[in-house]
Design a protein around this motif. Structure first.
Motif, PDB file in Angstrom:
ATOM      1  N   PHE A 190       0.846  -1.184   0.000  1.00 22.09           N
ATOM      2  CA  PHE A 190       0.000   0.000   0.000  1.00 22.09           C
ATOM      3  C   PHE A 190       0.888   1.241   0.000  1.00 22.09           C
ATOM      4  N   SER A 191       0.284   2.397   0.045  1.00 20.94           N
ATOM      5  CA  SER A 191       1.058   3.638   0.037  1.00 20.94           C
ATOM      6  C   SER A 191       0.360   4.685   0.892  1.00 20.94           C
ATOM      7  N   ILE A 192       1.077   5.775   1.150  1.00 17.81           N
ATOM      8  CA  ILE A 192       0.550   6.886   1.932  1.00 17.81           C
ATOM      9  C   ILE A 192       0.151   8.017   0.996  1.00 17.81           C
ATOM     10  N   ASP A 193      -1.046   8.547   1.181  1.00 16.60           N
ATOM     11  CA  ASP A 193      -1.479   9.708   0.413  1.00 16.60           C
ATOM     12  C   ASP A 193      -0.683  10.928   0.873  1.00 16.60           C
ATOM     13  N   GLU A 194      -0.023  11.588  -0.060  1.00 18.09           N
ATOM     14  CA  GLU A 194       0.879  12.683   0.292  1.00 18.09           C
ATOM     15  C   GLU A 194       0.146  13.896   0.842  1.00 18.09           C
ATOM     16  N   PHE A 195      -1.136  14.040   0.535  1.00 18.09           N
ATOM     17  CA  PHE A 195      -1.887  15.217   0.993  1.00 18.09           C
ATOM     18  C   PHE A 195      -2.576  14.952   2.326  1.00 18.09           C
ATOM     19  N   SER A 196      -3.274  13.826   2.443  1.00 16.68           N
ATOM     20  CA  SER A 196      -4.021  13.536   3.665  1.00 16.68           C
ATOM     21  C   SER A 196      -3.210  12.778   4.708  1.00 16.68           C
ATOM     22  N   GLY A 197      -2.147  12.097   4.277  1.00 11.32           N
ATOM     23  CA  GLY A 197      -1.364  11.286   5.190  1.00 11.32           C
ATOM     24  C   GLY A 197      -2.016   9.975   5.560  1.00 11.32           C
ATOM     25  N   LEU A 198      -3.111   9.619   4.880  1.00 11.72           N
ATOM     26  CA  LEU A 198      -3.812   8.372   5.147  1.00 11.72           C
ATOM     27  C   LEU A 198      -3.315   7.266   4.218  1.00 11.72           C
ATOM     28  N   ILE A 199      -3.508   6.032   4.647  1.00 10.73           N
ATOM     29  CA  ILE A 199      -3.056   4.883   3.854  1.00 10.73           C
ATOM     30  C   ILE A 199      -4.021   4.653   2.707  1.00 10.73           C
ATOM     31  N   LYS A 200      -3.486   4.517   1.506  1.00  9.39           N
ATOM     32  CA  LYS A 200      -4.289   4.190   0.323  1.00  9.39           C
ATOM     33  C   LYS A 200      -4.217   2.684   0.115  1.00  9.39           C
ATOM     34  N   TYR A 201      -5.337   2.004   0.302  1.00  8.41           N
ATOM     35  CA  TYR A 201      -5.379   0.547   0.207  1.00  8.41           C
ATOM     36  C   TYR A 201      -5.530   0.113  -1.243  1.00  8.41           C
ATOM     37  N   GLU A 202      -4.528   0.450  -2.043  1.00  6.43           N
ATOM     38  CA  GLU A 202      -4.459   0.058  -3.447  1.00  6.43           C
ATOM     39  C   GLU A 202      -3.089  -0.562  -3.687  1.00  6.43           C
ATOM     40  N   TRP A 203      -3.087  -1.722  -4.354  1.00  2.66           N
ATOM     41  CA  TRP A 203      -1.839  -2.444  -4.570  1.00  2.66           C
ATOM     42  C   TRP A 203      -0.897  -1.627  -5.441  1.00  2.66           C
ATOM     43  N   THR A 204       0.302  -1.422  -4.947  1.00  5.60           N
ATOM     44  CA  THR A 204       1.293  -0.628  -5.669  1.00  5.60           C
ATOM     45  C   THR A 204       2.694  -0.990  -5.179  1.00  5.60           C
ATOM     46  N   LEU A 205       3.690  -0.700  -6.009  1.00  2.92           N
ATOM     47  CA  LEU A 205       5.094  -0.879  -5.623  1.00  2.92           C
ATOM     48  C   LEU A 205       5.763   0.457  -5.319  1.00  2.92           C
ATOM     49  N   LYS A 206       4.929   1.477  -5.154  1.00  2.00           N
ATOM     50  CA  LYS A 206       5.448   2.813  -4.906  1.00  2.00           C
ATOM     51  C   LYS A 206       6.273   2.874  -3.622  1.00  2.00           C
ATOM     52  N   THR A 207       5.818   2.166  -2.590  1.00  6.21           N
ATOM     53  CA  THR A 207       6.523   2.204  -1.306  1.00  6.21           C
ATOM     54  C   THR A 207       7.912   1.582  -1.427  1.00  6.21           C
ATOM     55  N   TYR A 208       8.019   0.500  -2.208  1.00  2.00           N
ATOM     56  CA  TYR A 208       9.340  -0.121  -2.398  1.00  2.00           C
ATOM     57  C   TYR A 208      10.261   0.805  -3.178  1.00  2.00           C
ATOM     58  N   ALA A 209       9.697   1.598  -4.073  1.00  4.76           N
ATOM     59  CA  ALA A 209      10.524   2.554  -4.807  1.00  4.76           C
ATOM     60  C   ALA A 209      11.097   3.608  -3.866  1.00  4.76           C
ATOM     61  N   GLU A 210      10.367   3.902  -2.771  1.00  3.28           N
ATOM     62  CA  GLU A 210      10.872   4.874  -1.797  1.00  3.28           C
ATOM     63  C   GLU A 210      12.125   4.375  -1.087  1.00  3.28           C
ATOM     64  N   LEU A 211      12.298   3.048  -1.030  1.00  8.55           N
ATOM     65  CA  LEU A 211      13.507   2.507  -0.403  1.00  8.55           C
ATOM     66  C   LEU A 211      14.764   2.882  -1.170  1.00  8.55           C
ATOM     67  N   LEU A 212      14.607   3.217  -2.436  1.00 10.52           N
ATOM     68  CA  LEU A 212      15.763   3.559  -3.268  1.00 10.52           C
ATOM     69  C   LEU A 212      16.129   5.037  -3.173  1.00 10.52           C
ATOM     70  N   ARG A 213      15.333   5.804  -2.434  1.00  3.70           N
ATOM     71  CA  ARG A 213      15.716   7.189  -2.214  1.00  3.70           C
ATOM     72  C   ARG A 213      17.023   7.237  -1.428  1.00  3.70           C
ATOM     73  N   PRO A 214      17.867   8.259  -1.676  1.00  5.48           N
ATOM     74  CA  PRO A 214      19.189   8.298  -1.024  1.00  5.48           C
ATOM     75  C   PRO A 214      19.138   8.154   0.491  1.00  5.48           C
ATOM     76  N   ALA A 215      18.176   8.814   1.152  1.00  2.71           N
ATOM     77  CA  ALA A 215      18.118   8.754   2.621  1.00  2.71           C
ATOM     78  C   ALA A 215      17.802   7.347   3.101  1.00  2.71           C
ATOM     79  N   ASN A 216      16.847   6.679   2.450  1.00  2.00           N
ATOM     80  CA  ASN A 216      16.476   5.322   2.857  1.00  2.00           C
ATOM     81  C   ASN A 216      17.535   4.307   2.453  1.00  2.00           C
ATOM     82  N   LEU A 217      18.124   4.479   1.288  1.00  2.00           N
ATOM     83  CA  LEU A 217      19.184   3.576   0.852  1.00  2.00           C
ATOM     84  C   LEU A 217      20.394   3.684   1.762  1.00  2.00           C
TER      85      LEU A 217
END
Length: 315
Positions: free
Chosen positions: A59-86
């Motif tokens: 799932f992912s977090i809505d950037e405006f509301s901060g609520l969890i969007k219960y839709e299947w996505t790989l967006k959260t895993y892509a965030e792991l590749l950001r420099p800070a998380n990596l």
């Protein structure tokens, strides 16, 4: 059940007697009933909660509301590749590798002495010394090291008495591994990790060295092998499963720990701290779950390689 056995062992009366007879005549049924509760606990409570957490990573977090969007996505895993998380992932894995290698280097001579030379009360003393740190509270040990490594701690006092304070200050001035004091540096975090997990490396290594026949070492010497050659070609390969078995503990425990870096170390996060922060303070459960997947995947590959080396035989 034959008629003769019925005659020898007649059934007992009552509900509990009949139930006991049924279980005695059907050992597989008794085994099933004994294993069902713990397996249900493992499957529903542990694995169920783990899979529920892992499902959150898709799932992912809505950037405006901060609520969890219960839709299947790989967006959260892509965030792991950001420099800070990596950077968090690389920092944690690097620390786990360094702690594992240092623990192996320190544990090997201790385990070798215990396996080859310690006898009687000395072997009992070895086991007592190896196990004693495990009997004290985990938090007590970590906070004790916090005091030892502090600027006013005993370690700095020893360096001052030996007139080695400039050496310590030069070490703390090194980027990345240094800091204002050992208690707020990666060096301090490393020292505490090694101390806490060292018994988990010593015991499997000692068990593996116990299995090395003395005749093989003598044969290597008789054939002209030097001590270095004997160690490299005979002793180390035979002890390697035990070292790998110990590394499973030191590597995995360092990979997931968040208490030691929280108490001893800098403000830069490790994976365990990132999971704790995103799940609790930030409320970003999908990203916390994605961080959880990282050590699981790493340890999956690590255990597969360890099994190929026969490490499980030394556990």
């Amino acid at each position: 059940m034959s008629a003769a056995s019925h005659a020898i062992l007649p059934g007992r009366g009552g509900l509990f007697g009949s139930l006991s007879d049924v279980l005695w005549r059907n050992p597989r049924l008794m085994l099933f009933l004994m294993l069902t509760p713990p397996l249900l606990w493992l499957g529903v409570i542990y694995l169920g909660s783990l899979f529920a957490l892992l499902a959150q990573s898709f799932f992912s977090i809505d950037e405006f509301s901060g609520l969890i969007k219960y839709e299947w996505t790989l967006k959260t895993y892509a965030e792991l590749l950001r420099p800070a998380n990596l950077d968090i992932i690389v920092r944690t894995v690097s620390m786990a590798v360094a702690v594992t290698l240092a623990s192996a280097v320190i544990a090997f001579p201790i385990a070798y002495y215990a396996a080859r030379y310690a006898r009687g009360k000395w072997k009992a003393l070895f086991y007592l010394g190896a196990m004693l740190p495990l009997w004290s509270s985990y938090l007590v040990k970590v906070y004790a090291w916090k005091l030892i490594l502090a600027k006013e701690g005993i370690l700095n006092w020893i360096f001052a008495k030996l007139h080695l304070t400039p050496v310590l200050e030069a070490w703390l001035a090194i980027p990345v591994i240094g800091g204002n004091s050992l208690s707020v540096s990666y060096t301090g975090t490393f020292l505490v990790f090694v101390y806490v997990w060292l018994p988990y490396m010593i015991l499997p290594t000692q068990a593996a060295l116990e299995r090395v026949p003395e005749s093989m070492l003598e044969a290597s010497s008789d054939l002209g092998g030097s001590p270095v050659q004997t160690f490299r070609h005979v002793l180390l390969p035979l002890a390697l499963p035990g070292i790998i078995a110990g590394s499973i503990f030191t590597f995995s425990l360092t990979l997931g720990d968040y208490i030691i870096p929280q108490i001893v170390g800098s403000s830069r996060l490790f994976i365990g701290q990132a999971v704790y922060a995103h799940q609790g303070t930030a409320g970003n459960i999908p990203l916390a779950a994605a961080f959880t997947v990282v050590p699981i995947v790493i340890m999956g590959f690590y255990l597969w390689m360890a099994k190929r080396q026969g490490a499980f035989d030394a556990l």
